[in-house]
Design a protein around this motif. Structure first.
Motif, PDB file in Angstrom:
ATOM      1  N   GLU A  92      10.450   4.183  -2.092  1.00  0.00           N
ATOM      2  CA  GLU A  92      10.183   3.137  -3.072  1.00  0.00           C
ATOM      3  C   GLU A  92       9.053   2.216  -2.643  1.00  0.00           C
ATOM      4  O   GLU A  92       8.249   1.765  -3.479  1.00  0.00           O
ATOM      5  CB  GLU A  92      11.454   2.321  -3.320  1.00  0.00           C
ATOM      6  CG  GLU A  92      12.553   3.092  -4.053  1.00  0.00           C
ATOM      7  CD  GLU A  92      13.762   2.220  -4.346  1.00  0.00           C
ATOM      8  OE1 GLU A  92      13.707   1.014  -4.027  1.00  0.00           O
ATOM      9  OE2 GLU A  92      14.749   2.754  -4.889  1.00  0.00           O
ATOM     10  N   ASP A  93       8.970   1.927  -1.344  1.00  0.00           N
ATOM     11  CA  ASP A  93       7.876   1.076  -0.858  1.00  0.00           C
ATOM     12  C   ASP A  93       6.527   1.750  -1.092  1.00  0.00           C
ATOM     13  O   ASP A  93       5.540   1.091  -1.458  1.00  0.00           O
ATOM     14  CB  ASP A  93       8.052   0.782   0.636  1.00  0.00           C
ATOM     15  CG  ASP A  93       9.209  -0.158   0.914  1.00  0.00           C
ATOM     16  OD1 ASP A  93       9.646  -0.854  -0.026  1.00  0.00           O
ATOM     17  OD2 ASP A  93       9.692  -0.187   2.060  1.00  0.00           O
TER      18      ASP A  93
ATOM     19  N   LYS B  18       5.702   1.583  -4.863  1.00  0.00           N
ATOM     20  CA  LYS B  18       5.317   0.226  -5.273  1.00  0.00           C
ATOM     21  C   LYS B  18       3.877  -0.079  -4.863  1.00  0.00           C
ATOM     22  O   LYS B  18       3.066  -0.553  -5.674  1.00  0.00           O
ATOM     23  CB  LYS B  18       6.270  -0.791  -4.645  1.00  0.00           C
ATOM     24  CG  LYS B  18       5.954  -2.255  -4.993  1.00  0.00           C
ATOM     25  CD  LYS B  18       7.005  -3.184  -4.394  1.00  0.00           C
ATOM     26  CE  LYS B  18       6.730  -4.647  -4.756  1.00  0.00           C
ATOM     27  NZ  LYS B  18       5.481  -5.157  -4.143  1.00  0.00           N
TER      28      LYS B  18
ATOM     29  N   GLU C  98       0.552  -0.677  -7.247  1.00  0.00           N
ATOM     30  CA  GLU C  98      -0.234  -1.909  -7.174  1.00  0.00           C
ATOM     31  C   GLU C  98      -1.715  -1.605  -6.949  1.00  0.00           C
ATOM     32  O   GLU C  98      -2.594  -2.221  -7.574  1.00  0.00           O
ATOM     33  CB  GLU C  98       0.300  -2.798  -6.054  1.00  0.00           C
ATOM     34  CG  GLU C  98       1.651  -3.418  -6.362  1.00  0.00           C
ATOM     35  CD  GLU C  98       2.238  -4.168  -5.188  1.00  0.00           C
ATOM     36  OE1 GLU C  98       3.088  -5.049  -5.429  1.00  0.00           O
ATOM     37  OE2 GLU C  98       1.864  -3.872  -4.028  1.00  0.00           O
TER      38      GLU C  98
END
Length: 258
Positions: free
Chosen positions: A217-218, A221, A225
């Motif tokens: 998930e990191d 994300k 971005e």
């Protein structure tokens, strides 16, 4: 000297690692193919001519003498120029910017942002690899930018610059004192980049090496971005072109009315 088989093995490793991070396999394959072709062509070029002579204008060239320098690559008429800090190990081995695993990831992001790698120009504030991939000192960055990057930007004339990572933001910023220390605070923000009197609208974003160190998930994300920031650069280009066309149209109408 590296061989095309070496390139194939490196690309297989990048593919495996990026898929393990959580990247889309089809997108990984497309990016790996693009980067692999660039590296393979460099292998063939050096087989004919050998690697270029190293620049000795600053002390960085003494720190990692086994690596080569890398000038920018990409579209010489690009409207978007992406500028990072310096070379990673793979970049130093092949004398090309952004062909390591982080550069392969960046190639994926550019596709997702509607800015294919072949449409942009990729470069770094310093052309060599500082020891252990350290951030170049400001005087080193300014010297290299004055010797090379300034002339490159004068020729390419990009409408927008994307600064990849905090070191690139600080080196490019017209007012370095206004730049916050953390790239997580900078990313997505716009500033004025200034190189030898030329000024460009610039957006700050992560260096892809920051994103490639994340997983799950990191990773998703940070990937999203950074793609968002790249899309913002493309949108800024469209806005600047529209404003330019409107100004030309208004001037022509004014002449006709007069």
């Amino acid at each position: 000297m590296r061989t095309i088989d070496d390139v194939r093995n490196i690309m297989r490793d990048f593919m495996r690692r990026l898929e393990n991070n959580g990247a889309d396999p089809e997108k990984v394959r497309l990016a790996v193919a693009k980067v692999g072709r660039l590296m393979a062509l460099r292998v063939i070029e050096w087989r004919l001519h050998g690697p270029p002579k190293r620049c000795t204008a600053c002390a960085i060239h003494e720190e990692e003498p086994e690596y080569h320098q890398a000038f920018g690559s990409g579209n010489p008429s690009a409207e978007v120029a992406l500028i990072g800090q310096g070379l990673g190990a793979t970049e130093g081995e092949y004398g090309l910017p952004f062909v390591g695993i982080a550069g392969t990831l960046l190639t994926m992001m550019l596709e997702d942002a509607g800015l294919p790698r072949e449409s942009v120009y990729l470069d770094n504030i310093v052309k060599c690899r500082p020891k252990d991939n350290r951030a170049p000192a400001r005087e080193e960055a300014l010297k290299c930018m004055e010797l090379y990057l300034a002339d490159q930007l004068m020729v390419i004339k990009p409408r927008v610059i994307v600064a990849l990572g905090a070191a690139a933001v600080r080196a490019l910023a017209k007012d370095p004192t206004s730049v916050p220390g953390s790239i997580t605070k900078m990313r997505g923000s716009w500033f004025t980049a200034a190189v030898r009197g030329m000024e460009f609208p610039a957006v700050a974003t992560y260096h892809p090496a920051y994103v490639v160190r994340k997983h799950g998930e990191d990773f998703q994300k940070a990937y999203a971005e950074m793609v968002s920031d790249l899309r913002a650069a493309a949108e800024k280009v469209a806005q600047l072109k529209a404003a330019r066309e409107a100004a030309i149209y208004a001037a022509l109408r004014g002449r006709a009315a007069g």
